[in-house]
Design a protein around this motif. Structure first.
Motif, short mmCIF file in Angstrom:
data_model
loop_
_atom_site.label_atom_id
_atom_site.label_comp_id
_atom_site.label_asym_id
_atom_site.label_seq_id
_atom_site.Cartn_x
_atom_site.Cartn_y
_atom_site.Cartn_z
N GLY A 103 0.79 -1.22 0.00
CA GLY A 103 0.00 0.00 0.00
C GLY A 103 0.83 1.27 0.00
O GLY A 103 0.34 2.33 0.41
N LEU A 104 2.08 1.19 -0.47
CA LEU A 104 2.96 2.36 -0.45
C LEU A 104 2.98 3.12 -1.77
O LEU A 104 3.58 4.18 -1.86
N LEU A 105 2.31 2.58 -2.78
CA LEU A 105 2.28 3.22 -4.09
C LEU A 105 0.85 3.44 -4.55
O LEU A 105 0.07 2.51 -4.58
N THR A 106 0.53 4.66 -4.92
CA THR A 106 -0.71 4.91 -5.65
C THR A 106 -0.38 4.73 -7.13
O THR A 106 0.79 4.62 -7.51
N ASP A 107 -1.39 4.73 -7.97
CA ASP A 107 -1.14 4.64 -9.41
C ASP A 107 -0.29 5.80 -9.89
O ASP A 107 0.60 5.63 -10.73
#
Length: 195
Positions: A103-107
């Motif tokens: 959950g450390l990267l958004t698109d």
């Protein structure tokens, strides 16, 4: 501030350019340790106003990129074999998918990483023929000190001049928070042992 653009995927790696270890070398099966407080911290809670970073296990084996400056550990003058000292700093490489899973990267962040390599604590690495088949990310914020004997026989690739320039720019950015044009860096690319 210079416009950011990372090297094209096919401009990161090359067949061996030096007989000796050099900044930008990719190694496999490297032990990375991280001392944790007792008791272990909570599961990396996100504090408002902060950006979470990847919390790695206490002990992991994996790929790493040599971030020590080549000229800093070579015996001088050119043509002299051996190393001046045995310590090397390596940044662990982890799959890009792991950042997404945690959950450390958004698109948007994943796009910036792939297109511009624009995340402060990380450096993007495309798949490396003969080493890893997936996109990787260097954890520049948590390098490990490794004895050179551990690295013997574990090198899988070396970076091109453009790749090492990107690495040097990212290391400066992690240390200072400032982005400098990678083209201004002049990494040591020659084989010191075979001038």
């Amino acid at each position: 501030m210079p416009k950011r653009k990372r090297p094209d995927d096919d401009l990161y790696y090359m067949d061996y350019r030096t007989e000796h270890m050099a900044q930008g070398d990719i190694f496999e099966d490297i032990p990375f340790l991280m001392a944790l407080p007792e008791p272990p911290p909570a599961d990396n809670p996100v504090v408002p106003g902060t950006r979470p970073i990847l919390q790695t296990p206490f002990f992991m084996h994996g790929f790493g990129v040599l971030i020590s400056h080549t000229s800093g550990f070579m015996v001088q003058p050119d043509g002299t074999r051996g190393y001046a000292y045995p310590q090397r700093s390596l940044a662990p490489l982890v799959p890009l998918a792991m950042l997404d899973e945690k959950g450390l990267l958004t698109d948007d962040l994943a796009r910036l990483l792939r297109k511009e390599d624009k995340l402060l604590h990380y450096m993007y690495f495309p798949p490396c023929p003969g080493a890893f088949d997936e996109e990787m990310v260097a954890l520049l914020f948590r390098p490990a000190l490794v004895h050179s004997e551990i690295l013997e026989g574990r090198r899988r690739s070396q970076m091109t001049e453009g790749g090492v320039q990107q690495l040097q720019a990212k290391l400066v950015e992690v240390a200072t928070g400032r982005w400098l044009d990678p083209a201004q860096f002049e990494p040591a690319m020659a084989d010191h042992w075979n001038p």
